[in-house]
Design an enzyme around this catalytic site. Structure first.
Site, PDB file in Angstrom:
ATOM      1  N   TYR A 101       0.841  -1.200   0.000  1.00 12.17           N
ATOM      2  CA  TYR A 101       0.000   0.000   0.000  1.00 12.17           C
ATOM      3  C   TYR A 101       0.879   1.254   0.000  1.00 12.17           C
ATOM      4  O   TYR A 101       0.655   2.182  -0.788  1.00 12.17           O
ATOM      5  CB  TYR A 101      -0.934  -0.013   1.218  1.00 12.17           C
ATOM      6  N   GLU A 158     -11.425   4.334   4.242  1.00 14.10           N
ATOM      7  CA  GLU A 158     -10.996   5.290   5.279  1.00 14.10           C
ATOM      8  C   GLU A 158     -12.070   5.438   6.352  1.00 14.10           C
ATOM      9  O   GLU A 158     -11.765   5.497   7.548  1.00 14.10           O
ATOM     10  CB  GLU A 158     -10.660   6.654   4.667  1.00 14.10           C
ATOM     11  N   TRP A 196      -5.130   0.276  10.436  1.00 15.86           N
ATOM     12  CA  TRP A 196      -5.205   0.280   8.972  1.00 15.86           C
ATOM     13  C   TRP A 196      -4.951  -1.121   8.405  1.00 15.86           C
ATOM     14  O   TRP A 196      -5.529  -1.488   7.374  1.00 15.86           O
ATOM     15  CB  TRP A 196      -4.231   1.304   8.395  1.00 15.86           C
TER      16      TRP A 196
END
Length: 188
Positions: A25, A47, A55
Site C-alpha cells: 500500500y 478510510e 489500517w
C-alpha cells in the site's frame, strides 16, 4: 520503544516488521493520484471503515469490501435497501458497523449527485482544490456522512490531494512527484 512517527518510517523499520500489505500500500497506492471514481469512492469507504481500527485490519479486508460493496460502484450502492444493509451487517469479511454501512450508502448517493453536476467525483475534488485540511473537512462534512477530520485528511493524503503522504527522503516520494498529484498542480 516508540512506534515510528511516519508511515514511511514504519514500513522501513525492521524492528516493527510491517506486514507486506503495508509495504504494498505504501509503495504503490498511498499518495498517488486516483483517477477512477470507483477507486476514489472505495478509498473513502475504506478510510471511513478504518475509524477506530488499525489500517492493517482494513488492508486485510479490502477484497472483502470490494465484493460486499459491488466493486465500489456508487450506482449500485446508492440503491441498497434494508436487505443489503442486513447482508452487510452480517458479513464477517467487512466491518459490521451500522453507521459506517449507512454512511457508505448515503455517500454513494452524494457521489452520483456530484457526477451529475461535475462529471465525476474526481472533477468535484478538482473543482474545490486546493483547500486547507480544515476547509476540506468542512466541505466533506457538508456533503458526506462519517467524515471527520482524520478520515478526510487520510483520504486526501492517500489520493494525492494533500502533500505529506511520504517523507521527502522516501524513494516513493520521487515516484509521487512524477505522477503530478493534485497538491502539486497550480489552480486559479
Amino acid at each position: 520503544m516508540d512506534k515510528p512517527s511516519s508511515y514511511c518510517s514504519y514500513v522501513n523499520d525492521p524492528v516493527w516488521e510491517a506486514d507486506p500489505l503495508h509495504r504494498q500500500y505504501h509503495d504503490r497506492l498511498y499518495g498517488f493520484p486516483v483517477k477512477d471514481d470507483r477507486e476514489l469512492f472505495g478509498r473513502l469507504i475504506l478510510e471511513i471503515n478504518q475509524a477506530g481500527l488499525n489500517w492493517l485490519t482494513i488492508l486485510r479486508k479490502e477484497e472483502n469490501f470490494r465484493k460486499a460493496y459491488d466493486q465500489f460502484d456508487p450506482e449500485k450502492i446508492a440503491r441498497y435497501g434494508a436487505k443489503d444493509k442486513k447482508r452487510l451487517l452480517a458479513d464477517p469479511g467487512i466491518i459490521r458497523n451500522r453507521l459506517k454501512v449507512e454512511a457508505a450508502i448515503h455517500n454513494a448517493g452524494i457521489i452520483l449527485q456530484m457526477q451529475k453536476e461535475y462529471g465525476s467525483f474526481r472533477d468535484w475534488l478538482n473543482h474545490h482544490h486546493p483547500l486547507s485540511r480544515e476547509e476540506w473537512t468542512k466541505l466533506f462534512r457538508r456533503h458526506f456522512r462519517f467524515t471527520g477530520g482524520e478520515i478526510v485528511h487520510e483520504f486526501l493524503l492517500s489520493t494525492g490531494y494533500l502533500p505529506g503522504a511520504h517523507r521527502s527522503d522516501c524513494p516513493v516520494h520521487a515516484k509521487i512527484l512524477k505522477s503530478r498529484p493534485a497538491w502539486m498542480q497550480k489552480h486559479p
